[in-house]
Design a protein around this motif. Structure first.
Motif, PDB file in Angstrom:
ATOM      1  N   SER A   1      -4.021   3.954   6.419  1.00  0.00           N
ATOM      2  CA  SER A   1      -4.748   2.921   5.661  1.00  0.00           C
ATOM      3  C   SER A   1      -4.164   1.532   5.924  1.00  0.00           C
ATOM      4  O   SER A   1      -4.907   0.542   6.039  1.00  0.00           O
ATOM      5  CB  SER A   1      -4.700   3.234   4.165  1.00  0.00           C
ATOM      6  N   SER A   2      -2.843   1.460   6.061  1.00  0.00           N
ATOM      7  CA  SER A   2      -2.209   0.174   6.354  1.00  0.00           C
ATOM      8  C   SER A   2      -2.560  -0.309   7.759  1.00  0.00           C
ATOM      9  O   SER A   2      -2.856  -1.495   7.969  1.00  0.00           O
ATOM     10  CB  SER A   2      -0.687   0.300   6.207  1.00  0.00           C
TER      11      SER A   2
ATOM     12  N   PHE B   1       3.681   9.968  -1.903  1.00  0.00           N
ATOM     13  CA  PHE B   1       3.183  11.340  -1.949  1.00  0.00           C
ATOM     14  C   PHE B   1       2.176  11.632  -0.829  1.00  0.00           C
ATOM     15  O   PHE B   1       1.917  12.792  -0.529  1.00  0.00           O
ATOM     16  CB  PHE B   1       2.558  11.624  -3.315  1.00  0.00           C
ATOM     17  N   HIS B   2       1.596  10.600  -0.248  1.00  0.00           N
ATOM     18  CA  HIS B   2       0.649  10.777   0.855  1.00  0.00           C
ATOM     19  C   HIS B   2       1.040   9.830   1.993  1.00  0.00           C
ATOM     20  O   HIS B   2       0.405   8.783   2.200  1.00  0.00           O
ATOM     21  CB  HIS B   2      -0.792  10.502   0.406  1.00  0.00           C
TER      22      HIS B   2
ATOM     23  N   ASN C   1       0.823  -1.228   0.000  1.00  0.00           N
ATOM     24  CA  ASN C   1       0.000   0.000   0.000  1.00  0.00           C
ATOM     25  C   ASN C   1       0.849   1.266   0.000  1.00  0.00           C
ATOM     26  O   ASN C   1       0.375   2.336   0.416  1.00  0.00           O
ATOM     27  CB  ASN C   1      -0.914   0.015   1.232  1.00  0.00           C
ATOM     28  N   ILE C   2       2.049   1.174  -0.464  1.00  0.00           N
ATOM     29  CA  ILE C   2       2.962   2.312  -0.401  1.00  0.00           C
ATOM     30  C   ILE C   2       2.415   3.496  -1.210  1.00  0.00           C
ATOM     31  O   ILE C   2       1.888   3.339  -2.312  1.00  0.00           O
ATOM     32  CB  ILE C   2       4.357   1.883  -0.910  1.00  0.00           C
ATOM     33  N   ASP C   3       2.525   4.659  -0.600  1.00  0.00           N
ATOM     34  CA  ASP C   3       2.097   5.911  -1.245  1.00  0.00           C
ATOM     35  C   ASP C   3       3.035   7.010  -0.756  1.00  0.00           C
ATOM     36  O   ASP C   3       2.825   7.610   0.296  1.00  0.00           O
ATOM     37  CB  ASP C   3       0.647   6.223  -0.895  1.00  0.00           C
TER      38      ASP C   3
ATOM     39  N   LYS D   1      -1.687   9.124   4.821  1.00  0.00           N
ATOM     40  CA  LYS D   1      -2.743   8.262   4.312  1.00  0.00           C
ATOM     41  C   LYS D   1      -2.256   6.831   4.179  1.00  0.00           C
ATOM     42  O   LYS D   1      -2.994   5.867   4.471  1.00  0.00           O
ATOM     43  CB  LYS D   1      -3.224   8.803   2.963  1.00  0.00           C
ATOM     44  N   TRP D   2      -1.022   6.695   3.725  1.00  0.00           N
ATOM     45  CA  TRP D   2      -0.419   5.358   3.574  1.00  0.00           C
ATOM     46  C   TRP D   2      -0.338   4.644   4.920  1.00  0.00           C
ATOM     47  O   TRP D   2      -0.702   3.467   5.044  1.00  0.00           O
ATOM     48  CB  TRP D   2       0.958   5.534   2.931  1.00  0.00           C
TER      49      TRP D   2
END
Length: 564
Positions: free
Chosen positions: A55-56, A47-48, A43-45, A51-52
């Motif tokens: 969410s994880s 830029f966010h 779930n890597i993000d 959120k990453w």
């Protein structure tokens, strides 16, 4: 170094249960860490980042994740407990192929094989379902009332069954020995130093089972898929798996291998951790170092006791003093007598087993002795010819020959018939495979001896170091009285080990340098020689006063360069 050792005041079962509980809990905790790392990675993000992270975390703490985790961790827990038995319980010795066959297909191994296969599929199913993706479920909605089989998910879950079976047959059955490190470090440092190698070995080891599964699925995969769809009334999914599914296959196979290798590493890490055994029995302690040296019912305890003897002989001056003290009242060296008695017993039993397995009794060839019929004359006329023979019937001499000839002929016929029958019996055994199945494996007993080589390495060096330290630390001279017995036992063991050089299966021409039996043979021989050299160097000025036999003294002069 002594600060890293663990002081235990329990029985043997308490000691083992504590070590095994640490290994099992660490294995389960590692599964959670690996799953969390995998979820964060998928779930890597960048830029966010917030959120990453949230969410994880939400995905890991969701109710659906708990539904997936509980059965998986339960299976891992049961597998760890059953696997632990192979590391602490005395293993049965198999000297024939039939015994190995029975041991391989025992109820214990059948249960373990089912657990390995189940864990392989459950691991793949868990890591596919929790983070989500196109292979998150075996069943997909095709229409409102019709369901289709996700062939990609079916392919990966089926590969989990195969990987678990392959790992059990190829690796687990063949390798169950514990490996004691040369230098004991803290657990975190050991994990840190072995982690990269575990990952690398898992990737390499998982390549071949992945390749074999691709070949098997190419041959029988279509029929398996159709049978599964027919049983559950599913339709064929329109979206076919991409080529990258083979990379996923290799990844999940490597992940399974890493989890299993990590679990075995934890068993090795905690079970081989040194333990300081009590040297004097009291009311709160049911195990002592002296008695644990010959504890054959719990091999891991016996190994730890010999290791503790080796470590205290080298590093612990205070613990060595316990063996040099006398009882009060009475003035008897009970601690030393118990130690030397059990250590020499261990060495003697090892020497006797070596002699029994190496020495081949020579076949005695009985040459028939043919005695001619002689008619003796009286002693008074021994040098004169007996003329009375010519006055008797000449047939007297000839009559004595037929019984001898008949007896010799009968014995020869019986011998030939017996040899013929033996040859026929050996041929029948060879044809029917009886000798192959029930015949003793070559050098099987020698390999059994070498598998317990660590005991002799630590015991011989430990007793030799204590003897060497006694020259300056033993105020009462309790050790010197047992010097002849200790030296004689070590020399006898050294002579038995030298016979291993004549075993073809243990020569350098037959095996490589990395062969376990070849390395252990060299390690045990070097340890016993070092022990003898250490004693001879310490007592060099007093060797003439030690009552040794002539053969032992001559051996020390020739092989150990000792002026005995």
């Amino acid at each position: 170094m002594n600060s890293n050792l663990v002081r235990q005041r329990f029985t043997y079962k308490d000691l083992l249960l504590r070590k095994l509980s640490y290994a099992v809990v660490s294995s389960i905790f590692s599964q959670l860490v690996i799953l969390s790392f995998y979820v964060f990675l998928t779930n890597i993000d960048v830029f966010h980042p917030l959120k990453w992270i949230f969410s994880s975390l939400g995905m890991l703490t969701s109710f659906s994740t708990l539904l997936f985790l509980i059965p998986f961790l339960t299976i891992i827990f049961g597998q760890s407990l059953i696997c632990a038995k192979d590391y602490v319980i005395k293993s049965s010795y198999c000297s024939t192929r039939f015994q190995k066959f029975i041991a391989t297909f025992s109820i214990h191994n059948l249960i373990l094989s089912l657990l390995h296969i189940t864990v392989g599929a459950a691991l793949t199913w868990l890591f596919l379902s929790v983070p989500g993706g196109k292979y998150r479920s075996l069943i997909e909605d095709c229409n409102e009332k019709v369901y289709c089989l996700n062939e990609g998910a079916f392919f990966l879950v089926l590969s989990g069954f195969w990987t678990g079976f392959y790992f059990f047959v190829k690796i687990y059955i063949a390798e169950k020995n514990l490996s004691f490190p040369v230098i004991h470090q803290r657990k975190f440092l050991q994990l840190k130093s072995h982690l990269i190698n575990l990952i690398k070995d898992s990737i390499i080891q998982s390549f071949w089972p992945s390749l074999y599964f691709v070949i098997l699925y190419y041959i029988q995969g279509k029929s398996l898929t159709e049978s599964f769809r027919a049983i559950f009334g599913l339709l064929e999914f329109e979206q076919k798996p991409s080529v990258f599914i083979y990379i996923d296959l290799w990844f999940f196979s490597a992940l399974y291998y890493f989890n299993m290798n990590l679990m075995r590493f934890y068993f090795n890490l905690f079970l081989t951790e040194p333990v300081q055994f009590p040297l004097v029995r009291n009311q709160n302690e049911n195990l002592t170092l002296q008695e644990s040296i010959t504890n054959y019912d719990w091999p891991i305890v016996q190994n730890l006791a010999c290791l503790d003897l080796h470590l205290l002989a080298q590093w612990s001056n205070l613990r060595r003093q316990v063996f040099f003290t006398l009882s009060n009242p009475g003035g008897h060296p009970h601690n030393w007598n118990s130690l030397v008695e059990n250590t020499l017993r261990l060495i003697k039993e090892y020497t006797d087993l070596l002699n029994k397995t190496i020495d081949v009794p020579e076949k005695k060839i009985n040459t028939p002795i043919v005695q001619a019929p002689l008619i003796q004359s009286p002693d008074r006329f021994r040098n004169l010819r007996n003329m009375a023979l010519y006055d008797q019937d000449y047939n007297f001499i000839e009559v004595s020959k037929p019984p001898l000839a008949k007896f010799s002929f009968s014995a020869t016929v019986i011998t030939k018939i017996s040899e013929k029958f033996t040859n026929i019996l050996e041929f029948v055994k060879l044809i029917l495979g009886i000798k192959f199945l029930f015949g003793e494996l070559p050098q099987a007993n020698v390999r059994k001896c070498l598998a317990n080589g660590h005991l002799i390495i630590w015991a011989s060096q430990g007793i030799a170091d204590i003897v060497s330290a006694s020259l300056t630390e033993d105020k009462f001279g309790v050790v010197q009285k047992d010097l002849p017995a200790i030296i004689t036992s070590l020399v006898s063991l050294k002579q038995s080990l030298e016979k291993l050089n004549k075993v073809p299966a243990l020569t350098r021409k037959m095996v490589g340098y990395d062969d376990f039996n070849y390395q252990m043979k060299g390690a045990v021989t070097a340890a016993v020689k070092r022990s003898l050299f250490n004693i001879c160097r310490t007592f060099e000025a007093y060797m003439q006063d030690i009552p040794l036999s002539k053969d032992i003294a001559q051996y020390l002069q020739v092989h150990i360069i000792c002026k005995a």
